[in-house]
Enzyme design. Structure first.
Site, PDB file in Angstrom:
ATOM      1  N   GLU A   1       0.485  -1.441   5.803  1.00 17.66           N
ATOM      2  CA  GLU A   1       1.570  -0.878   6.608  1.00 17.66           C
ATOM      3  C   GLU A   1       1.405   0.618   6.815  1.00 17.66           C
ATOM      4  O   GLU A   1       1.701   1.142   7.897  1.00 17.66           O
ATOM      5  CB  GLU A   1       2.929  -1.170   5.953  1.00 17.66           C
ATOM      6  CG  GLU A   1       4.133  -0.859   6.845  1.00 17.66           C
ATOM      7  CD  GLU A   1       4.549   0.606   6.875  1.00 17.66           C
ATOM      8  OE1 GLU A   1       5.187   1.017   7.862  1.00 17.66           O
ATOM      9  OE2 GLU A   1       4.221   1.346   5.909  1.00 17.66           O
TER      10      GLU A   1
ATOM     11  N   ASP B   1       0.820  -1.212   0.000  1.00 18.71           N
ATOM     12  CA  ASP B   1       0.000   0.000   0.000  1.00 18.71           C
ATOM     13  C   ASP B   1       0.855   1.264   0.000  1.00 18.71           C
ATOM     14  O   ASP B   1       2.047   1.244   0.339  1.00 18.71           O
ATOM     15  CB  ASP B   1      -0.956   0.001   1.194  1.00 18.71           C
ATOM     16  CG  ASP B   1      -0.240  -0.026   2.548  1.00 18.71           C
ATOM     17  OD1 ASP B   1       0.832  -0.672   2.643  1.00 18.71           O
ATOM     18  OD2 ASP B   1      -0.750   0.578   3.502  1.00 18.71           O
TER      19      ASP B   1
END
Length: 414
Positions: A164, A103
């Protein structure tokens, strides 16, 4: 350190520079902002394609949903997407964990979606450095290991996680469990802006405040209302005043929602804040302060404050084993004429959580660049090759047992 034994594989990495750049560019052009599950899945598909030469066991792992408080103060669940786990040589004596996140901080509606060359060696684009370049570096370093005569001497687990940038709330269990079966961790976050590696890292916690008051007509009956916005402002002001009271602890009130019609006393306000800590015991101090501040608010007539969230990233401090691993990386850098320097940072990542499992970790093996988390983010293009060779040489050294064996505790002892 004699490079001749590894020269063929290192030369292979050098020959892959354009392929690495192409892969990084492909990944960066896929929007994978946190919570963009479809985009993250597309990035995962590409990563599995790039990883095919590893001939590893591949598995997509569904993660539990993210529990979060919305702007109405209500708890609800959202999917963050699946993680991907690759494993190979599980019977090897030495086992390592490698991690990278799929991400980025750029949502699908972000205007920052394109790649732009700033000069011959700097490429501007979303996630090029944090951390799509790092994902490509990790894969190519592992391919070099598996192409070598050392394949099989080092067992490894690789995890691509989808969350994350929001603190890995759903993938943390997966990562920490994998860390319990490894003897060290390697994470491919980008280098610090000056090219150095992160040493100590601060810990982090994210919190949500939900203040409820009492609605009333702002003209006819304002006195019977209890203004949730005003009460929450009092709390946030007192919270911000904690900055500077304890060394290394910082508090950032970051987002505020509340209110409605201008002729109504607002009965709901929601705020979110982040705390950074230097030591584990700082978390206890913060909790004590939050308890005292919330008790004062809750003692007021007609007001109710609830605090959600907590600490998800413990501080990362350097152990003797971490210093040994850092020294080996420096030796690899010296052999390749790549400078290796270390700096403490207030940033945090999955390396914090891996280190908390009692194993050493290097968590900035990714690309060099700058201005991450902004539309100015750029990649230093030739760092793809440089960092992949450095990582590969570290993997070769670990596979050959060049690290002090005291660093490799028996897995059954933990």
């Amino acid at each position: 350190m004699n490079l001749s034994a590894y020269q063929t594989e290192l030369d292979w990495i050098t020959s892959q520079q354009q392929a690495m750049l192409h892969a990084t560019s492909e990944l960066a052009l896929i929007n994978s902002g946190s919570m963009n599950v479809q985009g993250i899945e597309r990035v995962g598909d590409r990563l599995l394609q790039y990883s095919a030469p590893l001939d590893a066991e591949q598995k997509r792992i569904d993660l539990p949903p993210l529990e979060e408080i919305n702007d109405r103060g209500e708890l609800h669940n959202r999917s963050v997407g699946a993680a991907i786990r690759l494993r190979k040589h599980p019977q090897a004596e030495r086992q390592i964990l490698l991690c990278g996140h799929m991400d980025t901080v750029f949502a699908p509606d972000s205007p920052f979606q394109e790649l732009t060359w700033l000069d011959a060696n700097r490429l501007n684009g979303p996630g090029v450095t944090d951390m799509k370049g790092g994902l490509v570096i990790m894969i190519h370093a592992l391919i070099a290991l598996e192409r070598s005569a050392l394949a099989g001497k080092l067992g490894w687990t690789l995890i691509f996680n989808p969350d994350e940038e929001i603190g890995s709330p759903c993938s943390d269990i997966l990562i920490t469990d994998a860390a319990k079966h490894a003897q060290l961790g390697l994470v491919f976050e980008p280098a610090l802006p000056d090219g150095s590696f992160a040493g100590e890292r601060k810990g982090s916690g994210n919190f949500t405040l939900v203040m409820r008051g009492r609605a009333a007509h702002a003209g006819r009956d304002i006195g019977s209302g209890r203004n949730a916005i005003r009460a929450l402002c009092d709390f946030i002001s007192a919270l911000d005043n904690l900055n500077g009271q304890r060394e290394g602890v910082t508090i950032n009130p970051a987002r505020f929602n509340g209110g409605g019609p201008l002729n109504q006393v607002p009965d709901l306000a929601v705020a979110r804040f982040n705390v950074r800590t230097r030591k584990k015991e700082d978390e206890h101090w913060i909790q004590q302060q939050l308890n005292a501040l919330s008790a004062e608010i809750n003692a007021r007539d007609g007001l109710s404050l609830r605090i959600h969230g907590g600490f998800s990233r413990p501080p990362k401090q350097l152990t003797p084993a971490a210093h040994e691993l850092a020294a080996l990386l420096a030796e690899c850098g010296s052999a390749l004429d790549i400078p290796v320097h270390w700096s403490a940072t207030g940033g945090c990542c999955d390396g914090n959580n891996i280190a908390a499992q009692g194993i050493p970790v290097i968590d900035t093996l990714g690309a060099e660049g700058g201005c991450i988390h902004s539309s100015e983010e750029f990649l230093i293009v030739d760092s793809l090759n440089r960092r992949a060779r450095l990582t590969a040489l570290l993997l070769f050294s670990l596979a050959e047992g060049q690290l002090d064996y005291q660093l490799w505790p028996q897995l059954t002892s933990r």
